[in-house]
Design a protein around this motif. Sequence first.
Motif, short mmCIF file in Angstrom:
data_model
loop_
_atom_site.label_atom_id
_atom_site.label_comp_id
_atom_site.label_asym_id
_atom_site.label_seq_id
_atom_site.Cartn_x
_atom_site.Cartn_y
_atom_site.Cartn_z
N LEU A 91 -4.82 -5.07 -1.39
CA LEU A 91 -3.57 -5.60 -0.85
C LEU A 91 -3.39 -5.17 0.59
N ASN A 92 -2.82 -6.06 1.39
CA ASN A 92 -2.26 -5.66 2.67
C ASN A 92 -0.91 -5.03 2.35
N HIS A 93 -0.80 -3.74 2.56
CA HIS A 93 0.39 -3.01 2.11
C HIS A 93 1.64 -3.35 2.90
N MET A 94 1.48 -3.89 4.10
CA MET A 94 2.61 -4.06 5.01
C MET A 94 3.76 -4.91 4.45
N PRO A 95 3.49 -6.07 3.84
CA PRO A 95 4.62 -6.86 3.31
C PRO A 95 5.42 -6.14 2.24
N THR A 131 -1.09 5.63 6.33
CA THR A 131 -2.29 6.47 6.49
C THR A 131 -3.23 6.29 5.31
N THR A 132 -2.67 6.21 4.11
CA THR A 132 -3.48 6.03 2.91
C THR A 132 -4.26 4.72 2.96
N PHE A 133 -3.60 3.64 3.34
CA PHE A 133 -4.29 2.35 3.36
C PHE A 133 -5.24 2.22 4.55
N LYS A 134 -4.97 2.95 5.62
CA LYS A 134 -5.93 3.00 6.72
C LYS A 134 -7.23 3.66 6.25
N LYS A 135 -7.10 4.74 5.49
CA LYS A 135 -8.28 5.41 4.93
C LYS A 135 -9.02 4.50 3.96
N SER A 149 -1.63 10.61 -4.67
CA SER A 149 -1.35 11.96 -4.18
C SER A 149 0.06 12.32 -4.60
N PRO A 150 0.41 13.61 -4.61
CA PRO A 150 1.79 13.99 -4.97
C PRO A 150 2.84 13.34 -4.07
N LYS A 151 2.53 13.18 -2.78
CA LYS A 151 3.50 12.56 -1.87
C LYS A 151 3.72 11.10 -2.23
N LEU A 152 2.64 10.39 -2.55
CA LEU A 152 2.78 8.99 -2.94
C LEU A 152 3.48 8.86 -4.29
N GLN A 153 3.23 9.78 -5.18
CA GLN A 153 3.90 9.75 -6.48
C GLN A 153 5.41 9.89 -6.32
N SER A 154 5.83 10.73 -5.37
CA SER A 154 7.27 10.89 -5.14
C SER A 154 7.88 9.60 -4.60
N ILE A 155 7.08 8.83 -3.85
CA ILE A 155 7.57 7.56 -3.32
C ILE A 155 7.78 6.56 -4.45
N THR A 156 6.85 6.52 -5.41
CA THR A 156 7.00 5.58 -6.53
C THR A 156 8.15 5.98 -7.45
N LEU A 157 8.43 7.26 -7.55
CA LEU A 157 9.61 7.68 -8.32
C LEU A 157 10.89 7.20 -7.63
N LYS A 158 10.85 7.17 -6.32
CA LYS A 158 12.00 6.72 -5.54
C LYS A 158 12.13 5.21 -5.57
N GLU A 159 10.99 4.50 -5.47
CA GLU A 159 10.95 3.03 -5.47
C GLU A 159 9.88 2.58 -6.46
N ASN A 176 3.34 -1.44 -7.82
CA ASN A 176 2.42 -2.56 -7.66
C ASN A 176 1.49 -2.35 -6.48
N LEU A 177 1.76 -1.33 -5.69
CA LEU A 177 0.95 -0.99 -4.53
C LEU A 177 0.26 0.36 -4.69
N ILE A 178 0.95 1.29 -5.33
CA ILE A 178 0.47 2.66 -5.52
C ILE A 178 0.49 3.00 -7.01
N PRO A 179 -0.60 3.47 -7.59
CA PRO A 179 -1.92 3.66 -7.01
C PRO A 179 -2.51 2.34 -6.51
N CYS A 180 -3.41 2.43 -5.57
CA CYS A 180 -4.02 1.21 -5.04
C CYS A 180 -4.93 0.58 -6.09
N SER A 181 -4.98 -0.73 -6.09
CA SER A 181 -5.91 -1.48 -6.93
C SER A 181 -7.00 -2.04 -6.02
N VAL A 182 -8.22 -1.62 -6.26
CA VAL A 182 -9.36 -2.10 -5.47
C VAL A 182 -10.17 -3.01 -6.38
N ALA A 183 -10.09 -4.32 -6.15
CA ALA A 183 -10.79 -5.29 -6.98
C ALA A 183 -12.21 -5.47 -6.45
#
Length: 291
Positions: free
Chosen positions: A117-121, A140-144, A81-91, A96-103
Motif C-alpha cells: 500500500l501507499n500509506h499516504m492516503p 519512516t516505516t514505509f520508507k524502510k 513495533s511497539p510504537k506502531l502498535q500504540s498507533i493502532t490502539l489509538k486508531e 488495514n495498514l499496520i502491520p504492513c501487508s506485502v503481497a
Amino acid sequence: MIRLLFLLIIPFISVAIDPALFYKTYTLKEKDFKKAVESLKQSMQSNGLSVDKVLTVSEAIKARNSNTDFGDYSIIFGCNSPKLQSITLKEPALLNLIPCSVAVYKIGSDSVKVSILNHMPLVGMYKSSLTAQEVKEIDTTFKKLNMAIAKLSAKNPPSQKMPSRAFKENLVKEFELKGLDYDSAKTLLKTSLDGVNMNVLDVLEPSKNLSVFLACNLSYGEEILKKMPEFGTFAPCRVYLISSEKGLRVGFLNIPALLNLFSAHLSEKEKEIFRKAYSDMLQAYKDTSGQ
C-alpha cells in the motif's frame, strides 16, 4: 487490473484520483517464487522491519481446489513495533495498514511481483488525530519497506505524489459488543467468522486488548486475486476486536460505501462478491453479539 483496489478505496474520498496512487508494485529480479519470498523476508529484517507471519494464500486455495491454475501467492505481515502498535490502539482503522501487508505473487507471468500500500492516503484520513511523531513513525516505516523491496527489484514503480483530498467516510464500520468480556468475545468471533465461511487463516495480537482476525472466503479470494493481485495489500479481510475506554468493539472495512457510491463501475458479479463478504462479516458480528 487495478480497478478493484481503486473501487475499494475511492468511496472514502471526495474526488476521483488515479487508482495507482494507492499502491506500489515492484517487479523482482528473482524469478523463483520461494527464493523471492525468502529474499524479501531477509531484506525486510536487514532494514529493521519485523517479519511476523507469512500466509501462503495460494497453497490454501490449491488445497481447496486442486484443479486451479491460480499461480503462487503469499502475504508477508510485518513492519510492526511497539510504537506502531500504540498507533493502532489509538486508531484501529489503521490496522488495514499496520502491520504492513506485502503481497508477493507470480500469476500469469514469469515475473515475481510485490505490491504494498501507499500509506499516504490512509494516514491522511486519520492525520488529524495523530501526533506529528506518530505520522513520522509510519512514514519512516514505509520508507524502510520500500527500500527493502527496491534492493531486490528489477523494476520499480514510478514516483507518486498524493494530492490533498477530503475523505468523506471512515475506512471501517465499527460495532459495539455488550455483555461480553474480551476473551469470550474473541472465542465467539472466531467461531462466528468460521461459521459464515469467512475462514480465519490467522490471528494477529498486537496487544493484549487487540486481536486482528485474518479472514477470507477462499472462493472469493481466488477470483478477486487472480484478476487483481494487488488487492492482497488489503486481503485477507482484517476483522479487529478491541477493548478500550470506548468499550468492546468489532470493526471491518466499510464496504457499503463502495457499493452505494460506485455501483455503476462494478459488474453484477463483483457487486455480489462484495455484498456477500460484508454480509458474512456483519452476520459474524451479530452471531457474536447474540442478535
